[in-house]
Enzyme design. Structure first.
Site, PDB file in Angstrom:
ATOM      1  N   HIS A   1     -11.233  -2.099   3.668  1.00  0.00           N
ATOM      2  CA  HIS A   1     -11.056  -1.764   5.094  1.00  0.00           C
ATOM      3  C   HIS A   1     -11.724  -0.444   5.471  1.00  0.00           C
ATOM      4  CE1 HIS A   1      -8.134   0.488   2.911  1.00  0.00           C
ATOM      5  NE2 HIS A   1      -7.884   1.227   3.979  1.00  0.00           N
ATOM      6  N   ASP A   2     -12.237   0.266   4.439  1.00  0.00           N
ATOM      7  CA  ASP A   2     -12.934   1.537   4.699  1.00  0.00           C
ATOM      8  C   ASP A   2     -14.447   1.392   4.585  1.00  0.00           C
ATOM      9  OD1 ASP A   2     -10.494   3.398   2.753  1.00  0.00           O
ATOM     10  OD2 ASP A   2     -10.547   2.967   4.905  1.00  0.00           O
TER      11      ASP A   2
ATOM     12  N   ASP B   1      -2.754   4.919  -2.338  1.00  0.00           N
ATOM     13  CA  ASP B   1      -3.734   5.581  -1.489  1.00  0.00           C
ATOM     14  C   ASP B   1      -4.097   6.978  -2.014  1.00  0.00           C
ATOM     15  OD1 ASP B   1      -5.096   5.389   1.138  1.00  0.00           O
ATOM     16  OD2 ASP B   1      -3.897   7.148   1.607  1.00  0.00           O
TER      17      ASP B   1
ATOM     18  N   ASP C   1       0.858  -1.185   0.000  1.00  0.00           N
ATOM     19  CA  ASP C   1       0.000   0.000   0.000  1.00  0.00           C
ATOM     20  C   ASP C   1       0.899   1.241   0.000  1.00  0.00           C
ATOM     21  OD1 ASP C   1      -3.243   0.218   1.508  1.00  0.00           O
ATOM     22  OD2 ASP C   1      -2.184   1.758   0.356  1.00  0.00           O
TER      23      ASP C   1
ATOM     24  N   GLU D   1      -6.236   4.229  -5.764  1.00  0.00           N
ATOM     25  CA  GLU D   1      -7.483   4.494  -5.056  1.00  0.00           C
ATOM     26  C   GLU D   1      -7.864   5.920  -5.414  1.00  0.00           C
ATOM     27  OE1 GLU D   1      -7.565   5.753  -1.127  1.00  0.00           O
ATOM     28  OE2 GLU D   1      -9.509   4.890  -0.669  1.00  0.00           O
TER      29      GLU D   1
END
Ligand code: TEU
Ligand code: CA
Length: 563
Positions: free
Chosen positions: A332-333, A199, A98, A256
């Protein structure tokens, strides 16, 4: 369309903090993942996306990095990390890390230096601005409540932080900073990493001059992605990153990118000039939000299958032969997919399998989030004290303590929407703490672990786990499931989602009942076939022979090859 290993792969996302604790401190770690590599091999996934494991004070659970080249103390060491990578590669599993470079931690040496003085060599690694009339430079809101600016006493200026004030935004307009990022990317790629999830990567270019955004309500701070994302230099930065780093490796990169359209995604992922393999778009993550009164985090409303069909079809058709999709229903969000889009009570097994069929039968690389493969559900926390997520805690403080919103009403929404729904420990077995830890878990385990756990799933041939395994095998054996073009059928049906996938002379028909009702439908005459061969279904009895006029059972999923 060019064939690629990352188009044919199924990705499994690991949130290390909640995956498996190996040393009893209540926090998941790298050695815990090493212990479970054979489990991932059994599932049949090809790639692991590992959420951040770098050194971090964990203000945002690792998305605030203080050393990009070393491993977070709670997770282990670089030696553990190397053993994890080798263990994955020995099993034919690739690893993507990530990459969080829109911002760093305020404890990163770069920021420690930058805040010392206005003429410090690292000052322009970040975004500093004098105040305006004794207040913040503009009215931009942080994604995690409050202002996007923090006043720094030492130098009398503000620094920007789209997220928490411990996550100062990096200044990508500074070529020295960009060179530092490319360097740290090569550091991991040269260790053998197979790519990156990037990210909020479309935030690295913001609108110049930081003007106020138009106020949509009476709030002092306003958020408007047209100012904080997809800025004028974004493609330039992507091209440079591709030239300096990405083009030298055979890797999977997934950006993302909140608030993107298919046009943006084509710019970012097209085979000629695109820099990335694919992106995560967010349009389907808002279908159960009332954006007129709040955000997808602070509101909930019933969602419509027609809207999900419309959004999915737009992305399937507009990206076809122009770019590449990622397909996901949670991460995870996000809250747990079976609770949000399926039925986590009497039809948990059927609806989790139906959603798995949706995710793995569309055109694009599918992402399975840890626990989705065993149908883990949302958790009901009765008090804000059980929550750990900084976004959730900040939102509660802002809405309840500052704006007087009813606490119980907000807690109900948080039960449905908080990111902590995805962050309760993975449920391995029915022993204490679900076999996640021998200590006290950093966040409570979902009480339903007694029945919903990996051990039960592996012992039950009819489990969601084995259905995912079969779907993954089906994708491997049928190029049409990867490369086939998508065509929507029964577009106006409010219960059944039907589509075909066509590749050369191979055709699949996918039928999904998104409701707990029986759903009768009739295939259009234009869908011609002489026979249909059932490849997979989520009920143990095969459906009727004549599939032209079928009645699907609650949450029934069927995939046929049409001859
Ligand atoms: O998420 C950014 C993002 O889009 C979500 O956090 C979203 O803005 C928010 O949940 C809206 O409700 C990435 C990471 O996935 C997330 O975990 C981090 O907290 C965030 O960036 C900052 O790094
Ligand atoms: Ca641990």
């Amino acid at each position: 369309m060019r064939k690629s290993w990352w188009k044919e792969s199924v990705v499994y996302q690991i949130y290390p903090r909640s995956f498996k604790d190996s040393n009893g401190d209540g926090v998941g770690d790298l050695r815990g993942i090493i212990q479970k590599l054979d489990y991932l091999k059994e599932l049949g996934i090809d790639v692991v996306w590992l959420c951040p494991v770098y050194k971090s004070p964990n203000d945002d659970n690792g998305y605030d990095i203080s050393d990009y080249r070393d491993i977070m103390d709670e997770f282990g060491t670089l030696v553990d990390w190397q053993e994890l990578l080798d263990g994955m590669h020995q099993r034919g599993i690739k690893l993507i890390m990530d990459l969080v470079v829109n911002h760093s931690s305020d404890e990163h040496p770069w920021f420690v230096e930058a805040r010392k003085s206005k003429d410090n060599p690292y000052r322009d690694y970040y975004i500093w601005h004098p105040g305006k009339n004794g207040q913040e430079p503009n009215n931009w809101a942080s994604a995690f409540s409050g202002s996007a600016w923090q006043y720094d006493e030492t130098t009398g200026e503000y620094y920007m932080h789209i997220f928490t004030k411990k996550q100062p935004d990096l200044n990508w307009e500074n070529p020295k900073l960009r060179a530092e990022v490319y360097d740290l990317m090569k550091y991991w790629l040269d260790k053998g990493v197979d790519g990156f999830r990037m990210d909020v990567i479309n935030m690295i270019s913001k609108v110049p001059g930081f003007p106020d955004v138009p106020a949509r309500n009476t709030d002092r701070f306003q958020s408007d992605f047209r100012y904080t994302m997809n800025g004028p230099h974004l493609l330039e930065f992507f091209e440079e990153m591709k030239r300096e780093v990405l083009s030298n490796y055979d890797i999977l990169t997934v950006g993302e990118t909140p608030a993107v359209t298919p046009k943006h995604a084509i710019d970012f992922t097209n085979e000629e000039t695109g820099a990335l393999s694919m992106v995560f778009q967010f349009q389907h993550m808002d279908i159960d939000a009332d954006l007129s009164t709040g955000t997808s985090r602070s509101t909930i409303k019933p969602w419509s299958l027609l809207e999900l069909k419309q959004i999915t079809t737009r992305w399937q058709k507009e990206m076809e032969n122009k770019g590449w999709n990622s397909i996901y229903l949670m991460n995870h969000d996000q809250p747990r997919s079976v609770s949000r889009f399926g039925n986590d009570k009497e039809y948990r097994n059927e609806s989790a399998k139906m959603l798995a069929t949706f995710t793995l039968m569309l055109q694009g690389t599918p992402y399975i989030y840890q626990g989705e493969e065993i149908g883990m559900t949302n958790v009901v926390f009765e008090t804000i004290n059980d929550y750990r997520d900084v976004e959730t805690l900040n939102l509660y403080r802002e809405l309840v303590e500052e704006k007087g919103v009813d606490a119980q009403a907000l807690l109900k929404v948080l039960n449905a929407k908080s990111r902590d729904n995805a962050r309760t420990p993975l449920q391995w077995d029915d022993s204490e703490n679900a076999g996640f830890t021998s200590g006290t878990p950093w966040i409570k385990v979902n009480p339903n672990y007694k029945s919903i756990n990996v051990q039960n799933a592996l012992a039950d041939p009819n489990s969601i786990f084995y259905y995912y395994k079969k779907l993954i095998q089906l994708r491997k054996q049928n190029p049409v499931a990867v490369y086939g073009s998508y065509d929507l059928l029964l577009g106006n049906d409010e219960k059944v989602y039907a589509f075909t996938r066509t590749f050369e002379n191979d055709r699949l028909l996918v039928l999904l009942n998104f409701t707990g009702d029986h759903a009768a439908f009739e295939l259009p005459e234009t869908t011609s076939f002489s026979s249909a061969e059932l490849l997979i279904g989520n009920y143990d009895t095969a459906s009727a022979e004549n599939i032209r006029t079928l009645t699907l059972r609650p949450y029934e999923a069927l995939v046929y090859r049409l001859h």
